[in-house]
Motif scaffolding. Structure first.
Motif, PDB file in Angstrom:
ATOM      1  N   ASP A 101       7.259   2.696  -3.788  1.00 21.89           N
ATOM      2  CA  ASP A 101       8.023   1.472  -3.997  1.00 21.89           C
ATOM      3  C   ASP A 101       9.465   1.877  -4.249  1.00 21.89           C
ATOM      4  OD1 ASP A 101       9.257  -0.842  -4.908  1.00 21.89           O
ATOM      5  OD2 ASP A 101       7.437  -1.569  -5.897  1.00 21.89           O
TER       6      ASP A 101
ATOM      7  N   ASN B 238       3.015   5.978 -11.417  1.00 23.00           N
ATOM      8  CA  ASN B 238       2.008   5.004 -11.829  1.00 23.00           C
ATOM      9  C   ASN B 238       0.648   5.617 -11.520  1.00 23.00           C
ATOM     10  OD1 ASN B 238       0.640   2.587 -12.483  1.00 23.00           O
ATOM     11  ND2 ASN B 238       0.704   1.921 -10.356  1.00 23.00           N
TER      12      ASN B 238
ATOM     13  N   TRP C   3      12.609   8.493 -10.630  1.00 24.31           N
ATOM     14  CA  TRP C   3      11.325   7.989 -10.153  1.00 24.31           C
ATOM     15  C   TRP C   3      10.291   8.030 -11.276  1.00 24.31           C
ATOM     16  CZ3 TRP C   3       9.524   6.116  -5.396  1.00 24.31           C
ATOM     17  CH2 TRP C   3      10.515   5.977  -4.413  1.00 24.31           C
ATOM     18  N   LYS C   4       9.343   7.103 -11.232  1.00 23.79           N
ATOM     19  CA  LYS C   4       8.265   7.024 -12.196  1.00 23.79           C
ATOM     20  C   LYS C   4       6.921   7.149 -11.478  1.00 23.79           C
ATOM     21  CE  LYS C   4      11.128   5.863 -15.574  1.00 23.79           C
ATOM     22  NZ  LYS C   4      11.440   6.776 -16.704  1.00 23.79           N
TER      23      LYS C   4
ATOM     24  N   ALA D 237      12.092   0.031  -4.304  1.00 26.16           N
ATOM     25  CA  ALA D 237      12.851  -0.919  -5.120  1.00 26.16           C
ATOM     26  C   ALA D 237      12.787  -0.556  -6.595  1.00 26.16           C
ATOM     27  CB  ALA D 237      12.329  -2.336  -4.892  1.00 26.16           C
ATOM     28  N   THR D 238      11.593  -0.166  -7.053  1.00 27.98           N
ATOM     29  CA  THR D 238      11.429   0.198  -8.465  1.00 27.98           C
ATOM     30  C   THR D 238      11.399   1.701  -8.675  1.00 27.98           C
ATOM     31  OG1 THR D 238       9.010   0.150  -8.303  1.00 27.98           O
ATOM     32  CG2 THR D 238      10.117  -1.919  -8.891  1.00 27.98           C
ATOM     33  N   LYS D 239      11.520   2.459  -7.594  1.00 30.99           N
ATOM     34  CA  LYS D 239      11.426   3.924  -7.641  1.00 30.99           C
ATOM     35  C   LYS D 239      10.147   4.353  -8.362  1.00 30.99           C
ATOM     36  CE  LYS D 239      15.178   6.422  -7.790  1.00 30.99           C
ATOM     37  NZ  LYS D 239      16.438   7.081  -8.205  1.00 30.99           N
ATOM     38  N   THR D 240       9.023   3.841  -7.843  1.00 27.43           N
ATOM     39  CA  THR D 240       7.714   4.130  -8.414  1.00 27.43           C
ATOM     40  C   THR D 240       6.807   4.715  -7.351  1.00 27.43           C
ATOM     41  OG1 THR D 240       7.909   2.302  -9.990  1.00 27.43           O
ATOM     42  CG2 THR D 240       5.690   3.123  -9.544  1.00 27.43           C
TER      43      THR D 240
ATOM     44  N   THR E  72       3.178  -1.283 -10.478  1.00 28.28           N
ATOM     45  CA  THR E  72       4.043  -1.023  -9.343  1.00 28.28           C
ATOM     46  C   THR E  72       3.824  -2.093  -8.300  1.00 28.28           C
ATOM     47  OG1 THR E  72       4.676   0.588  -7.670  1.00 28.28           O
ATOM     48  CG2 THR E  72       2.346   0.443  -8.184  1.00 28.28           C
ATOM     49  N   GLY E  73       4.770  -2.226  -7.399  1.00 23.91           N
ATOM     50  CA  GLY E  73       4.664  -3.206  -6.326  1.00 23.91           C
ATOM     51  C   GLY E  73       3.945  -2.669  -5.133  1.00 23.91           C
TER      52      GLY E  73
END
Length: 404
Positions: free
Chosen positions: A33, A80, A77-78, A35-38, A9-10
């Motif tokens: 995050d 991490n 969403w994910k 942008a990446t939905k994390t 993830t960012g």
């Protein structure tokens, strides 16, 4: 320290100020995050130390998060999940948590392993405003903090449930407690002593032991001298196995009881047939249940960690992971900014939810008691654990006692 992470993830942005140490509430917290939905969460886990098999808990929680990612349980969403080894040492647990916050920018702790370890982390979590979702421990201290959402019961409630069954199910009059000398055991001792007092009885014995103890011969001799008919042991799977072996060596016969997390194939591997007949209190559905949530645990742990045993121990880890999944689902559904403060707020609105193998999980302001009932299991010679008493509320005088 060993690190494990299954989704990169960012970076993240500022934290919220609704609780001490938090920044603006309308900004996303660290670990988010967009942008990446994390969302990044973390945990400490004992890869090394006296109980390395406790990593089964972490494997199960990780499997739950992978399952949530693959089934789109979080609406795109994910999760991490980042974990580090703490050796089951509370001081290292604090160091790991600091690293997770400062280096990995986690949103919350999720399914971190250990009672004393989780208690040790609370002051730092309060300092930085870090939610602790599903700490895998049962100490009294975990129920008195707004940032902490334990799914497990206080071990004092479980000890009282064991004692109640010893009195009313096994018709015992002389019951002893053998307890781990840390937060886990002291919480069990509190509930055990309170229920003893309510019944106007005194323990046949109450004996502490150290978590790394491997020889229980002196302890068991004291139990034998006290003529204890039932022994309630609150400690690890390895502690229970060692105590059973000591009892066999000196020829001491008694009925043994233990907490839910020892009703597991890992204990069977350590104790063998000595486990037959041992009783356990449990707040989780049987692992063999046809319930869809329990089936998801069996299927996914079998998929990701095929060498891990399928048992109550793993279902515990899965269910504590599922608590974060449920809480984050509620946060997304609320439409509120994705902040730590708002996660805490929505967690306090969770009412009668199914969470992994647990049922009717509820939290509200001032009451973070998740599990509220237990059944009694017994180890059978065929390797299974059978329900021998249906789920009942905990003894009221212990469950409703003011928490320290």
């Amino acid at each position: 320290m060993r690190r494990r992470s299954f989704l990169s993830t960012g970076g993240a942005v500022a934290a919220s100020a609704a609780l001490p140490g938090w920044a603006q509430a309308q900004q996303a917290s660290p670990g988010i995050d967009t942008a990446t939905k994390t969302v990044t969460v973390g945990a400490f886990t004992p890869i090394s130390g006296p109980v390395p098999f406790y990593t089964i808990l972490t494997h199960a929680a990780e499997s739950c998060f992978k399952w949530a990612n693959e089934t789109n349980a979080l609406n795109g969403w994910k999760i991490n999940y980042v974990t580090y080894d703490d050796g089951y040492e509370p001081a290292r647990s604090v160091a790991v948590t600091r690293r997770l916050v400062e280096e990995n920018k986690i949103f919350a702790l999720a399914a971190a392993t250990g009672t004393a370890q989780s208690v040790a982390v609370i002051p730092y979590a309060k300092e930085v405003g870090l939610p602790m979702i599903g700490p895998i421990g049962g100490a009294t201290a975990l129920f008195s903090e707004r940032l902490v959402y334990p799914l497990l019961p206080d071990y004092g409630w479980s000890a009282a449930a064991n004692l109640d069954y010893a009195f009313n199910g096994l018709n015992a009059s002389r019951v002893a407690l053998l307890w781990e000398n840390d937060e886990l055991g002291r919480s069990a001792q509190r509930g055990f002593d309170l229920h003893m007092s309510t019944n106007k009885k005194t323990p046949a014995e109450s004996i502490p032991f150290e978590v790394r103890n491997t020889d229980f011969t002196p302890h068991v001799r004291r139990l034998a001298n006290a003529k204890a008919e039932v022994v309630v042991l609150f400690g690890s799977n390895a502690n229970l196995a060692a105590a059973l072996k000591a009892a066999e060596r000196i020829g001491y016969e008694a009925k043994w009881m233990a907490p839910f997390f020892t009703a597991d194939p890992t204990t069977r591997k350590l104790a063998g047939s000595l486990l037959d007949g041992v009783y356990f209190s449990s707040w989780l559905l049987p692992v063999t249940s046809d319930d869809s949530d329990v089936k998801a645990y069996r299927d996914n742990v079998g998929k990701y960690y095929p060498n891990d045993p399928i048992g109550v121990f793993g279902l515990n880890g899965w269910s504590n992971g599922a608590l974060f999944v449920k809480g984050f689902q509620m946060l997304l559904a609320s439409g509120k900014p994705l902040t730590r403060a708002n996660l805490v707020d929505v967690m306090e609105t969770m009412t009668n939810q199914n969470v992994g193998g647990a049922r009717n999980v509820s939290f509200k302001a001032g009451d973070h008691r998740g599990a509220r009932q237990e059944g009694i299991l017994q180890a059978a010679a065929d390797g299974t654990f059978k329900l021998v008493r249906e789920f009942r509320p905990y003894p009221a005088e212990v469950f409703d006692a003011k928490l320290a």
